[in-house]
Design an enzyme around this catalytic site. Sequence first.
Site, PDB file in Angstrom:
ATOM      1  N   THR A  16       0.843  -1.184   0.000  1.00 20.93           N
ATOM      2  CA  THR A  16       0.000   0.000   0.000  1.00 20.93           C
ATOM      3  C   THR A  16       0.878   1.234   0.000  1.00 20.93           C
ATOM      4  O   THR A  16       1.996   1.221   0.516  1.00 20.93           O
ATOM      5  CB  THR A  16      -0.937   0.025   1.221  1.00 20.93           C
ATOM      6  N   ASN A  18      -0.698   3.976   1.126  1.00 21.75           N
ATOM      7  CA  ASN A  18      -1.501   4.759   2.066  1.00 21.75           C
ATOM      8  C   ASN A  18      -0.855   4.710   3.446  1.00 21.75           C
ATOM      9  O   ASN A  18      -0.861   3.675   4.107  1.00 21.75           O
ATOM     10  CB  ASN A  18      -2.921   4.175   2.125  1.00 21.75           C
ATOM     11  N   LYS A  21      -3.124   3.420   6.410  1.00 21.92           N
ATOM     12  CA  LYS A  21      -3.271   1.966   6.470  1.00 21.92           C
ATOM     13  C   LYS A  21      -2.028   1.329   7.062  1.00 21.92           C
ATOM     14  O   LYS A  21      -2.099   0.441   7.916  1.00 21.92           O
ATOM     15  CB  LYS A  21      -3.500   1.402   5.068  1.00 21.92           C
ATOM     16  N   ASP A  77      -8.101  -4.474  -0.356  1.00 22.43           N
ATOM     17  CA  ASP A  77      -8.931  -3.400  -0.865  1.00 22.43           C
ATOM     18  C   ASP A  77     -10.105  -3.267   0.093  1.00 22.43           C
ATOM     19  O   ASP A  77     -10.577  -4.261   0.664  1.00 22.43           O
ATOM     20  CB  ASP A  77      -9.419  -3.671  -2.287  1.00 22.43           C
ATOM     21  N   PHE A 157      -9.485   8.511   9.138  1.00 18.02           N
ATOM     22  CA  PHE A 157      -9.312   9.038   7.789  1.00 18.02           C
ATOM     23  C   PHE A 157     -10.482   8.558   6.932  1.00 18.02           C
ATOM     24  O   PHE A 157     -11.306   7.756   7.375  1.00 18.02           O
ATOM     25  CB  PHE A 157      -7.980   8.588   7.182  1.00 18.02           C
ATOM     26  N   ASP A 160     -14.342   7.890   8.058  1.00 19.92           N
ATOM     27  CA  ASP A 160     -14.431   7.667   9.505  1.00 19.92           C
ATOM     28  C   ASP A 160     -15.307   8.673  10.245  1.00 19.92           C
ATOM     29  O   ASP A 160     -16.023   8.292  11.179  1.00 19.92           O
ATOM     30  CB  ASP A 160     -13.031   7.642  10.130  1.00 19.92           C
ATOM     31  N   LYS A 180     -10.636   1.495  17.654  1.00 19.82           N
ATOM     32  CA  LYS A 180     -11.049   1.246  16.274  1.00 19.82           C
ATOM     33  C   LYS A 180     -10.471  -0.067  15.761  1.00 19.82           C
ATOM     34  O   LYS A 180     -11.179  -0.861  15.120  1.00 19.82           O
ATOM     35  CB  LYS A 180     -10.605   2.392  15.369  1.00 19.82           C
ATOM     36  N   HIS A 185     -13.125  -3.255  10.214  1.00 18.51           N
ATOM     37  CA  HIS A 185     -13.085  -4.203   9.112  1.00 18.51           C
ATOM     38  C   HIS A 185     -11.657  -4.632   8.806  1.00 18.51           C
ATOM     39  O   HIS A 185     -11.370  -5.823   8.649  1.00 18.51           O
ATOM     40  CB  HIS A 185     -13.710  -3.558   7.882  1.00 18.51           C
ATOM     41  N   ARG A 186     -10.751  -3.657   8.728  1.00 17.56           N
ATOM     42  CA  ARG A 186      -9.359  -3.985   8.430  1.00 17.56           C
ATOM     43  C   ARG A 186      -8.744  -4.760   9.579  1.00 17.56           C
ATOM     44  O   ARG A 186      -7.976  -5.702   9.369  1.00 17.56           O
ATOM     45  CB  ARG A 186      -8.562  -2.710   8.143  1.00 17.56           C
TER      46      ARG A 186
END
Length: 202
Positions: A16, A18, A21, A77, A157, A160, A180, A185-186
């Site tokens: 990634t 990002n 992330k 993703d 981010f 959120d 969080k 989900h991540r």
Amino acid sequence: MYFCAYSLRMKLVFATNNPHKLEEVQQMLTGKVKLLSLKEINCHEEVEETSDTLEGNSKLKADYITNSYAFDCFADDTGLEVETLNGEPGVYSARYGGEPRSAEKNITKLLGQLNGAENRKAQFRTVITLNLEGKQYSFEGICKGIITKENKGEGGFGYDPVFQPEGYTKTFAELSSEEKNKISHRGLAIRKLVAFLNEYPN
């Protein structure tokens, strides 16, 4: 995301670009692995996400790193899926508000689309593809919640500030990163990945 893997004390490259992330996953893997960035393996390309599914895009990214850099790896993703919008923005979450991409534009469009809607149910979904020793594995994480009517919170981010997870009165942006990560989900998808690697024979 990209990942070199043989045990939980291995070096991982998360495919990634990002930084948010990368930071989230680093926090979750502390003490277990050393996480490497794409920059650290001298990968500066942006892999085009041309699939119309989250599964397809995560596979595209994982396969690109494996084929181009000869590493075992994992890629993800993520999309926000809103029930009353038939799953939108979904795979287009990052560019929902158009170019140039920005979280502010994405949120503005989303709230506009939901203006007056009673059903504000939504879910974040992450799909991870792992390429490991010639085999491919997939892991999924889902966090259900609702879309709030206005931005709340300064953290996080993306979407959120307008996503309130089930069982909470705060948005993701109002929760600490530790809170969080426990329910995101991540976080769920990464924990499935880590559990798999824990059991993987060395």
